[in-house]
Design an enzyme around this catalytic site. Sequence first.
Site, PDB file in Angstrom:
ATOM      1  N   ASP A   1       1.977 -19.056   0.631  1.00 59.72           N
ATOM      2  CA  ASP A   1       2.654 -18.296   1.677  1.00 59.72           C
ATOM      3  C   ASP A   1       4.010 -18.864   2.065  1.00 59.72           C
ATOM      4  O   ASP A   1       4.410 -18.780   3.208  1.00 59.72           O
ATOM      5  CB  ASP A   1       1.736 -18.238   2.907  1.00 59.72           C
ATOM      6  CG  ASP A   1       2.008 -17.023   3.777  1.00 59.72           C
ATOM      7  OD1 ASP A   1       2.687 -16.095   3.311  1.00 59.72           O
ATOM      8  OD2 ASP A   1       1.560 -17.016   4.924  1.00 59.72           O
TER       9      ASP A   1
ATOM     10  N   ASP B   1      -3.936 -19.529   7.000  1.00 59.71           N
ATOM     11  CA  ASP B   1      -2.574 -19.863   7.411  1.00 59.71           C
ATOM     12  C   ASP B   1      -2.621 -20.512   8.791  1.00 59.71           C
ATOM     13  O   ASP B   1      -2.834 -19.846   9.799  1.00 59.71           O
ATOM     14  CB  ASP B   1      -1.738 -18.587   7.434  1.00 59.71           C
ATOM     15  CG  ASP B   1      -0.267 -18.856   7.629  1.00 59.71           C
ATOM     16  OD1 ASP B   1       0.087 -19.956   8.111  1.00 59.71           O
ATOM     17  OD2 ASP B   1       0.530 -17.972   7.305  1.00 59.71           O
TER      18      ASP B   1
END
Length: 193
Positions: free
Chosen positions: A113, A2
């Site tokens: 995500d 991420d």
Amino acid sequence: IDCAWLWRFEQTRQKAAITFKHAIEHARMYPGQFNFALSEPLLLDWIKEDDPTLFKEIQETVKSGGIELVGGSYVEPDCMLPSGEAFVRERLYGMRFCNDYFGKMPTVEWFLDSFGYNWGLPQILAKSGAKYFWTTKITWNMYTRFPFVNFWWEGPDGTRILTANFPMGMGPVGRWKKFESGHRPLKPGGKNI
């Protein structure tokens, strides 16, 4: 990885390199048995700049099948706020990078995500080369149980993309029974019971 999480910029670059080195090691240790899904061409671009030798090893491992390119967007975007133009640009840069440096483009888009999805995504993804969409966040909901694991996601223009929603936090595979009717996409005209 991420890119917008808690790490500093330099840490994210380092984390990408370390993660991909481990993936290459495992692919060598277990040829034909280990397959690593690598998304976000941005990370590959950084490695190309920071460690050209590692980048070549990644290219070789993709070619031998130990690493699979997924996620044709340059970086996993927020999927609620950006405009259609921003999504198209993400896909253009990501797919171009994969084609230029690996000679192929991913067929699986990979937004693990995101906390929501723009309703125009099926059209943008399908028309920019994606055949499949994979996510996990649809099941991260305390109140509404999403009934499908695999389903056809249809955009407002009628474009459809085969979608897999991997239920995170589900524990043993046996608990997938909650999704009884959603293991496979409905047939045309079918109804969820």
